[in-house]
Every structure is written in structure tokens, then in C-alpha cells.
Scaffold this active site. Structure first.
Site, short mmCIF file in Angstrom:
data_model
loop_
_atom_site.label_atom_id
_atom_site.label_comp_id
_atom_site.label_asym_id
_atom_site.label_seq_id
_atom_site.Cartn_x
_atom_site.Cartn_y
_atom_site.Cartn_z
CE LYS A 13 -4.36 7.64 0.75
NZ LYS A 13 -4.55 6.31 -0.09
NE ARG A 88 -2.57 1.90 3.81
CZ ARG A 88 -1.86 2.74 3.10
NH1 ARG A 88 -1.17 3.67 3.46
NH2 ARG A 88 -1.91 2.46 1.87
NE ARG A 127 0.75 4.54 -8.17
CZ ARG A 127 0.55 4.96 -6.70
NH1 ARG A 127 -0.09 5.99 -6.74
NH2 ARG A 127 0.70 4.07 -6.00
NE ARG A 160 4.73 2.09 -5.16
CZ ARG A 160 3.83 2.92 -4.39
NH1 ARG A 160 4.13 4.40 -4.59
NH2 ARG A 160 2.90 2.63 -3.74
NE ARG A 171 -1.12 -0.91 -2.47
CZ ARG A 171 -0.79 0.10 -3.42
NH1 ARG A 171 -0.34 -0.11 -4.58
NH2 ARG A 171 -0.78 1.47 -2.89
P1 AMP Z 1 1.04 4.02 0.22
O1 AMP Z 1 1.99 4.52 -0.54
O2 AMP Z 1 0.50 4.92 1.32
O3 AMP Z 1 -0.25 3.50 -0.61
O4 AMP Z 1 1.71 2.84 1.17
C1 AMP Z 1 2.31 1.76 0.59
C2 AMP Z 1 2.41 0.56 1.56
O5 AMP Z 1 3.06 0.78 2.90
C3 AMP Z 1 1.07 0.03 2.06
O6 AMP Z 1 0.43 -0.95 1.10
C4 AMP Z 1 1.40 -0.74 3.36
O7 AMP Z 1 1.86 -1.85 3.07
C5 AMP Z 1 2.46 0.34 3.89
N1 AMP Z 1 1.85 1.47 4.83
C6 AMP Z 1 1.68 2.72 4.57
N2 AMP Z 1 1.11 3.37 5.61
C7 AMP Z 1 0.85 2.32 6.49
C8 AMP Z 1 0.04 2.54 7.74
N3 AMP Z 1 -0.31 3.40 8.15
N4 AMP Z 1 -0.14 1.06 8.32
C9 AMP Z 1 0.16 0.01 7.52
N5 AMP Z 1 0.92 -0.17 6.46
C10 AMP Z 1 0.92 1.15 5.90
#
Ligand code: AMP
Length: 220
Positions: A13, A88, A127, A160, A171
Site C-alpha cells: 500500500k 482499519r 524489509r 521494525r 498483525r
Molecule cells: P501500518 O504502517 O499502516 O502497517 O501501521 C502500523 C501500525 O500502526 C499498525 O499495526 C497499528 O498498530 C497502527 N495503525 C495504523 N493505522 C491505524 C488505524 N487506522 N487504526 C488503528 N491502528 C492503526
């Protein structure tokens, strides 16, 4: 153009959002990046979010909805945006619809990018992020490098915490349980398209643009 990029963690994404943002000249809004910045800056939000993110769980809906509301209200987002990582949960999707109504936005389309789970685990675990600028690279992209190609920091690559295998599995589970219902919500409103996320970055991007054009033409 208002695009919601949707799909499991690691499906690409962020990469696609960056390209689309440059091609369409509209902002890329990544809630993950917003949270990671808050963690880096050690703000009140960052301190709360870090613990949740490191466990692979979701930050509470009310916090995320507040963040997105603030961002979408800005002048920058007036002519379009690409949402990456939001909504989400169905609660977030409904709150976003209420916000769209308030802002008189009617053309948002959810782009669902698909990929195989094993491929995703391989990609995420392979990554690395730059701890200074946050840019993300595959191991292949930074093979033999000691400085970040984006910000030139020395020895700044790291895995990370949320890209470690046990957290990735968590996740993916959270994605299946809490996030997948968002897709049904958009499908039921005929506001979603699906694109295969396997293929080169350019191929996936071309597919997204073709399907979006088709969708817009069909809705006229
Ligand atoms: P991402 O980089 O989009 O995978 O986001 C990393 C982490 O941030 C996720 O695993 C969640 O813990 C948190 N996060 C990001 N976006 C959201 C969202 N819309 N709702 C809840 N948690 C979020």
C-alpha cells in the site's frame, strides 16, 4: 481523486500510495507514518501508540478518527488524497463516511490490493526501515549499502519491531478479524475495486489506474 488503499500489512500500500500521490499530485496520508512520527517525537500520542504498535494491535478508533479528521480538514486535501492504513475497522469506515458527508465528498473509492499470506510474511520480514527518516527498503534495494539512499544517514537500517515474524502473524490476524469487514462495507456500497498485488510495482500501479478509470467511467 480520493483513494482509500486497502489490503493486508505488507501488500504494498505504502509503495503504491507514494507513486499515485506523485502521479496525481495529491497528498499521501499514511496513519502508520503519522503514528511512527509521534513515537519518534515522543509525544503523548506516540508514547501511547508505541506499546500498541509493537504488539501488532490497533490504536483505539477514537484516536485514529480524530487524527484523520484533522488531516482531511486541511487545505492540502481539498483536491484529493490517498489514504493508506485508514480505515482499519468498520467503526472507522462509518466515521469516515460521516466526515465525507460533512465535506461533501462523494467520489472516494476503496482499492483492495490482494496478496498471498506467505509472500507477505517474506516481504515484511525482509524489509528494513531507516531509523532517521523512516523510509522503507527491501533487503535487495540496500544490499551492500551503509548509508540510507533517501537521507544519507550512516548505518541507520533496522528491522521494525512490528516487522518481526511473531508480530507480523499477530498483525495478519488482526487484519483478518478487525479490518477485512471494512471491505464488505465498501463492497456493499459498490465503492470498492480489487487489484492483484503480485507483479512488479509498475504493473500493480498500472492495474490500479486502469481499474479506477473503469470504475469512474462506469459510474457516470
Ligand atoms: P501500518 O504502517 O499502516 O502497517 O501501521 C502500523 C501500525 O500502526 C499498525 O499495526 C497499528 O498498530 C497502527 N495503525 C495504523 N493505522 C491505524 C488505524 N487506522 N487504526 C488503528 N491502528 C492503526
Amino acid at each position: 481523486m480520493r483513494i482509500i488503499l486497502f489490503g493486508s500489512p505488507g501488500v504494498g500500500k505504502g509503495t503504491q500510495a507514494k507513486i499515485l500521490s506523485e502521479k496525481q499530485n495529491i497528498p499521501h496520508i499514511s496513519t502508520g507514518d503519522i503514528l511512527r512520527n509521534a513515537v519518534k517525537e515522543k509525544t503523548e500520542l506516540g508514547i501511547k501508540a508505541a506499546e500498541i504498535m509493537n504488539k501488532g494491535e490497533l490504536v483505539p478508533d477514537n484516536i485514529m478518527i480524530g487524527i484523520i479528521r484533522e488531516v482531511l480538514m486541511t487545505e492540502d486535501c481539498k483536491n484529493g488524497f490517498i489514504l493508506d492504513g485508514f480505515p482499519r475497522t468498520v467503526v472507522q469506515a462509518k466515521a469516515l463516511d460521516a466526515l465525507f458527508e460533512e465535506l461533501n465528498i462523494k467520489d472516494a473509492v476503496l482499492v483492495h490490493i490482494t496478496a498471498d499470506e506467505n509472500e507477505i510474511i517474506k516481504r515484511l520480514n525482509g524489509r528494513r526501515a531507516c531509523k532517521i527518516c523512516g523510509a522503507i527498503f527491501s533487503l535487495k534495494e540496500i544490499e551492500g549499502l551503509t548509508t540510507c539512499p533517501k537521507c544519507s544517514s550512516e548505518n541507520s537500517f533496522y528491522l521494525r519491531d512490528d516487522d518481526k515474524e511473531d508480530v507480523i502473524r499477530k498483525r495478519l490476524k488482526v487484519y483478518q478479524t478487525n479490518t477485512m469487514p471494512v471491505l464488505d462495507y465498501y463492497l456493499s456500497k459498490n465503492r470498492a475495486i480489487t487489484v492483484n498485488g503480485l507483479g512488479t510495482i509498475e504493473e500493480v500501479n498500472e492495474n490500479i489506474l486502469n481499474k479506477l478509470t473503469e470504475k469512474v467511467l462506469n459510474s457516470i
